[in-house]
Design a protein around this motif. Structure first.
Motif, PDB file in Angstrom:
ATOM      1  N   PRO A 194      51.734  25.787  50.677  1.00 35.64           N
ATOM      2  CA  PRO A 194      52.469  25.306  49.502  1.00 35.64           C
ATOM      3  C   PRO A 194      51.565  24.603  48.490  1.00 35.64           C
ATOM      4  O   PRO A 194      51.772  24.715  47.281  1.00 35.64           O
ATOM      5  CB  PRO A 194      53.496  24.329  50.098  1.00 35.64           C
ATOM      6  N   GLU A 195      50.531  23.891  48.993  1.00 34.95           N
ATOM      7  CA  GLU A 195      49.611  23.194  48.082  1.00 34.95           C
ATOM      8  C   GLU A 195      48.855  24.190  47.197  1.00 34.95           C
ATOM      9  O   GLU A 195      48.613  23.928  46.015  1.00 34.95           O
ATOM     10  CB  GLU A 195      48.588  22.361  48.870  1.00 34.95           C
ATOM     11  N   TYR A 196      48.475  25.331  47.794  1.00 37.61           N
ATOM     12  CA  TYR A 196      47.756  26.346  47.025  1.00 37.61           C
ATOM     13  C   TYR A 196      48.668  26.970  45.977  1.00 37.61           C
ATOM     14  O   TYR A 196      48.286  27.127  44.809  1.00 37.61           O
ATOM     15  CB  TYR A 196      47.204  27.428  47.955  1.00 37.61           C
ATOM     16  N   LEU A 197      49.879  27.306  46.370  1.00 38.32           N
ATOM     17  CA  LEU A 197      50.826  27.913  45.426  1.00 38.32           C
ATOM     18  C   LEU A 197      51.154  26.949  44.285  1.00 38.32           C
ATOM     19  O   LEU A 197      51.257  27.351  43.118  1.00 38.32           O
ATOM     20  CB  LEU A 197      52.111  28.321  46.154  1.00 38.32           C
ATOM     21  N   THR A 231      40.779  29.071  54.212  1.00 39.14           N
ATOM     22  CA  THR A 231      41.704  28.084  54.762  1.00 39.14           C
ATOM     23  C   THR A 231      42.369  27.238  53.677  1.00 39.14           C
ATOM     24  O   THR A 231      43.307  26.491  53.975  1.00 39.14           O
ATOM     25  CB  THR A 231      40.966  27.165  55.750  1.00 39.14           C
ATOM     26  N   GLY A 232      41.904  27.331  52.438  1.00 34.76           N
ATOM     27  CA  GLY A 232      42.574  26.637  51.345  1.00 34.76           C
ATOM     28  C   GLY A 232      43.771  27.403  50.815  1.00 34.76           C
ATOM     29  O   GLY A 232      44.541  26.883  50.005  1.00 34.76           O
ATOM     30  N   MET A 233      43.918  28.665  51.279  1.00 38.86           N
ATOM     31  CA  MET A 233      45.047  29.503  50.860  1.00 38.86           C
ATOM     32  C   MET A 233      46.137  29.563  51.913  1.00 38.86           C
ATOM     33  O   MET A 233      47.327  29.529  51.595  1.00 38.86           O
ATOM     34  CB  MET A 233      44.579  30.944  50.592  1.00 38.86           C
ATOM     35  N   SER A 234      45.704  29.703  53.154  1.00 42.17           N
ATOM     36  CA  SER A 234      46.677  29.929  54.221  1.00 42.17           C
ATOM     37  C   SER A 234      46.163  29.333  55.526  1.00 42.17           C
ATOM     38  O   SER A 234      44.954  29.350  55.791  1.00 42.17           O
ATOM     39  CB  SER A 234      46.935  31.423  54.392  1.00 42.17           C
ATOM     40  N   SER A 235      47.080  28.812  56.310  1.00 43.58           N
ATOM     41  CA  SER A 235      46.714  28.273  57.629  1.00 43.58           C
ATOM     42  C   SER A 235      46.607  29.380  58.662  1.00 43.58           C
ATOM     43  O   SER A 235      46.106  29.166  59.775  1.00 43.58           O
ATOM     44  CB  SER A 235      47.741  27.231  58.078  1.00 43.58           C
ATOM     45  N   GLN A 236      47.082  30.568  58.293  1.00 44.28           N
ATOM     46  CA  GLN A 236      46.992  31.712  59.209  1.00 44.28           C
ATOM     47  C   GLN A 236      45.570  32.243  59.234  1.00 44.28           C
ATOM     48  O   GLN A 236      44.766  32.002  58.341  1.00 44.28           O
ATOM     49  CB  GLN A 236      47.941  32.833  58.757  1.00 44.28           C
ATOM     50  N   ASP A 237      45.279  32.976  60.311  1.00 43.44           N
ATOM     51  CA  ASP A 237      43.968  33.619  60.413  1.00 43.44           C
ATOM     52  C   ASP A 237      43.994  34.880  59.560  1.00 43.44           C
ATOM     53  O   ASP A 237      44.153  35.990  60.059  1.00 43.44           O
ATOM     54  CB  ASP A 237      43.677  33.969  61.879  1.00 43.44           C
ATOM     55  N   CYS A 238      43.848  34.685  58.238  1.00 45.59           N
ATOM     56  CA  CYS A 238      44.007  35.824  57.341  1.00 45.59           C
ATOM     57  C   CYS A 238      42.657  36.320  56.853  1.00 45.59           C
ATOM     58  O   CYS A 238      41.770  35.547  56.518  1.00 45.59           O
ATOM     59  CB  CYS A 238      44.885  35.447  56.144  1.00 45.59           C
ATOM     60  N   HIS A 239      42.499  37.607  56.862  1.00 48.84           N
ATOM     61  CA  HIS A 239      41.282  38.249  56.369  1.00 48.84           C
ATOM     62  C   HIS A 239      41.708  39.199  55.258  1.00 48.84           C
ATOM     63  O   HIS A 239      42.083  40.339  55.511  1.00 48.84           O
ATOM     64  CB  HIS A 239      40.574  39.011  57.499  1.00 48.84           C
ATOM     65  N   PHE A 240      41.676  38.720  54.066  1.00 48.27           N
ATOM     66  CA  PHE A 240      42.189  39.501  52.953  1.00 48.27           C
ATOM     67  C   PHE A 240      41.339  40.747  52.698  1.00 48.27           C
ATOM     68  O   PHE A 240      40.110  40.663  52.605  1.00 48.27           O
ATOM     69  CB  PHE A 240      42.219  38.658  51.676  1.00 48.27           C
ATOM     70  N   ASN A 241      42.016  41.861  52.632  1.00 48.68           N
ATOM     71  CA  ASN A 241      41.362  43.105  52.228  1.00 48.68           C
ATOM     72  C   ASN A 241      41.253  43.039  50.707  1.00 48.68           C
ATOM     73  O   ASN A 241      42.108  43.528  49.980  1.00 48.68           O
ATOM     74  CB  ASN A 241      42.199  44.304  52.696  1.00 48.68           C
ATOM     75  N   LEU A 242      40.184  42.391  50.238  1.00 52.38           N
ATOM     76  CA  LEU A 242      40.070  42.049  48.824  1.00 52.38           C
ATOM     77  C   LEU A 242      39.081  42.973  48.115  1.00 52.38           C
ATOM     78  O   LEU A 242      37.922  43.080  48.511  1.00 52.38           O
ATOM     79  CB  LEU A 242      39.605  40.596  48.692  1.00 52.38           C
ATOM     80  N   SER A 243      39.560  43.656  47.103  1.00 46.48           N
ATOM     81  CA  SER A 243      38.663  44.454  46.264  1.00 46.48           C
ATOM     82  C   SER A 243      38.749  43.912  44.848  1.00 46.48           C
ATOM     83  O   SER A 243      39.734  43.282  44.472  1.00 46.48           O
ATOM     84  CB  SER A 243      39.049  45.932  46.288  1.00 46.48           C
ATOM     85  N   VAL A 244      37.699  44.121  44.085  1.00 47.26           N
ATOM     86  CA  VAL A 244      37.655  43.625  42.712  1.00 47.26           C
ATOM     87  C   VAL A 244      37.476  44.813  41.778  1.00 47.26           C
ATOM     88  O   VAL A 244      36.400  45.416  41.716  1.00 47.26           O
ATOM     89  CB  VAL A 244      36.512  42.606  42.514  1.00 47.26           C
ATOM     90  N   VAL A 245      38.549  45.175  41.101  1.00 47.48           N
ATOM     91  CA  VAL A 245      38.540  46.307  40.178  1.00 47.48           C
ATOM     92  C   VAL A 245      38.750  45.781  38.768  1.00 47.48           C
ATOM     93  O   VAL A 245      39.639  44.963  38.529  1.00 47.48           O
ATOM     94  CB  VAL A 245      39.657  47.324  40.526  1.00 47.48           C
ATOM     95  N   HIS A 246      37.930  46.237  37.864  1.00 54.08           N
ATOM     96  CA  HIS A 246      38.060  45.778  36.474  1.00 54.08           C
ATOM     97  C   HIS A 246      38.050  46.992  35.551  1.00 54.08           C
ATOM     98  O   HIS A 246      37.241  47.903  35.704  1.00 54.08           O
ATOM     99  CB  HIS A 246      36.894  44.857  36.116  1.00 54.08           C
ATOM    100  N   LYS A 247      38.964  46.974  34.617  1.00 51.12           N
ATOM    101  CA  LYS A 247      39.055  48.064  33.657  1.00 51.12           C
ATOM    102  C   LYS A 247      39.266  47.454  32.278  1.00 51.12           C
ATOM    103  O   LYS A 247      40.109  46.567  32.108  1.00 51.12           O
ATOM    104  CB  LYS A 247      40.222  48.995  34.011  1.00 51.12           C
ATOM    105  N   ALA A 248      38.499  47.901  31.310  1.00 50.51           N
ATOM    106  CA  ALA A 248      38.585  47.321  29.971  1.00 50.51           C
ATOM    107  C   ALA A 248      38.615  48.428  28.927  1.00 50.51           C
ATOM    108  O   ALA A 248      38.051  49.510  29.126  1.00 50.51           O
ATOM    109  CB  ALA A 248      37.404  46.395  29.711  1.00 50.51           C
TER     110      ALA A 248
END
Length: 380
Positions: free
Chosen positions: A102-105, A306-323
């Protein structure tokens, strides 16, 4: 906020060099501020070595109150104007079964003016992808379509962070369409291609850098809140690439000094020849950001979120940019007043003929922020 502006500019130039190197013969165009803002929202929720790496790559290590400054910056940029359209928008899309702190949100709502929208990535990844793409289209006046390609979102996706920026502005002095003519654009020593070359003669901020044989021109948009700055190296008579040389030797101090309005001749009569052009540039930044030093964020076993979630989360994070950018006689449209009259002490005319590769950026003058940055190596 001055420290944040410099940090963002440092990151912008570093990223520009890497994108240029990986697209050596191509046009390049991107929004460094859009990317910085999106990554700073992730930075808000990372800890440990992941946070240290992100701070170093984004040049934020020496910036205090990073997120408060970003709040001020984005609020200033999004301030309504009657002379141009400029919108910077953020949105987090998270897997509905994941429990974010909740603190992160609360923090992203307060500091970045956005909420997390829960989507069913596990059960409906394709529908989730389409919803995200629709949001991006709406924020960019339908200029950025299909940001996330089919397959970019799947049942393992937990978080998608999206930042969209849109700009449309009119020159303070528009080009007359009757003066636009087809001219050759010199791609390199052996190749030229035709372009529609716009023309006007008026008073503009201008500077010449003799040691680099470089012309610097500022083309303001109405009300002077935003400007396009063009860095035009001398056209070479041999096989050397003058733009490549400029890119390799350019530092942030040189860039800021050369384009600072106080250091330019403010009332130079300039005969401007500038191509009409339209660019769309897509970049997948994961590998480049890893090479820049942001490595643990993209490694499931090392990312400290750990600042986002207390769960053991491993975000499948990609960074796509289009301009996207379109420059024409009226002004500029990018998904980044009155005419100045001649005075009695008019300086002799200066020719500025952009008929060979050049570098350019769009600056938000009140915050000294680079909204868009790119180079034009010629029509494709």
């Amino acid at each position: 906020m001055e420290d944040l502006s410099r940090a963002n500019s440092l990151f912008a130039l570093d990223l520009y060099r890497r994108l240029s190197a990986s697209n050596a013969e191509e046009n390049v165009f991107f929004s460094p501020l859009s990317i910085s803002t999106a990554l700073s929202m992730v930075y808000l929720g990372v800890r440990g070595d992941t946070a240290k790496e992100m701070a170093k790559v984004l040049s934020l290590s020496s910036v205090s109150d990073v997120h408060s400054h970003f709040k001020t910056l984005t609020s200033t940029i999004n301030r309504p104007s009657t002379s141009y359209i400029l919108r910077l928008a953020n949105r987090l899309f998270g897997e509905k079964t994941l429990n974010f702190l909740p603190e992160y949100l609360h923090s992203i709502l307060k500091l970045y003016h956005t909420e997390l929208q829960a989507l069913d990535f596990i059960g409906a990844p394709e529908m989730s992808r389409q919803l995200i793409n629709k949001w991006v289209e709406e924020q960019t006046e339908n200029k950025i379509k299909d940001l996330l390609k089919r397959g970019a979102v799947n049942e393992t996706t937990q978080l998608v962070l999206v930042n969209a920026i849109y700009f449309k502005g009119c020159w303070i002095q528009t080009f007359d369409t009757r003066d636009t003519q087809e001219m050759p654009f010199k791609i390199n020593q052996n190749e030229s291609r035709p372009v529609k070359m716009m023309y006007q003669k008026d008073i503009f901020p201008f500077r010449y850098i003799p040691e680099y044989e470089l012309q610097v021109l500022e083309l303001p948009y109405k009300k002077f809140k935003l400007s396009m700055l063009i860095l035009l190296p001398k056209k070479t008579q041999d096989d050397s690439d003058s733009l490549l040389k400029l890119e390799s030797e350019l530092t942030i101090d040189k860039l800021l000094d050369w384009t600072k309005r106080d250091n330019m001749v403010p009332r130079m009569e300039v005969k401007v020849h500038l191509p009409k052009f339209k660019l769309e540039f897509e970049s997948y930044l994961l590998k480049i950001l890893q090479e820049m030093g942001m490595s643990s964020l993209f490694q499931e076993t090392k990312a400290d979120l750990t600042g986002m979630s207390s769960q053991d989360c491993h975000f499948n994070l990609s960074v796509v940019h289009k301009a996207f950018i379109e420059v024409n006689e009226e002004g500029t449209e990018a998904a980044g007043g009155s005419r100045v009259c001649d005075g009695p002490n008019k300086i002799e005319s200066q020719s500025f003929i952009a008929d060979h590769p050049f570098m350019f950026f769009i600056r938000h003058n009140p915050t000294d922020s680079i909204l868009f940055l790119g180079r034009f190596r010629g029509p494709s």
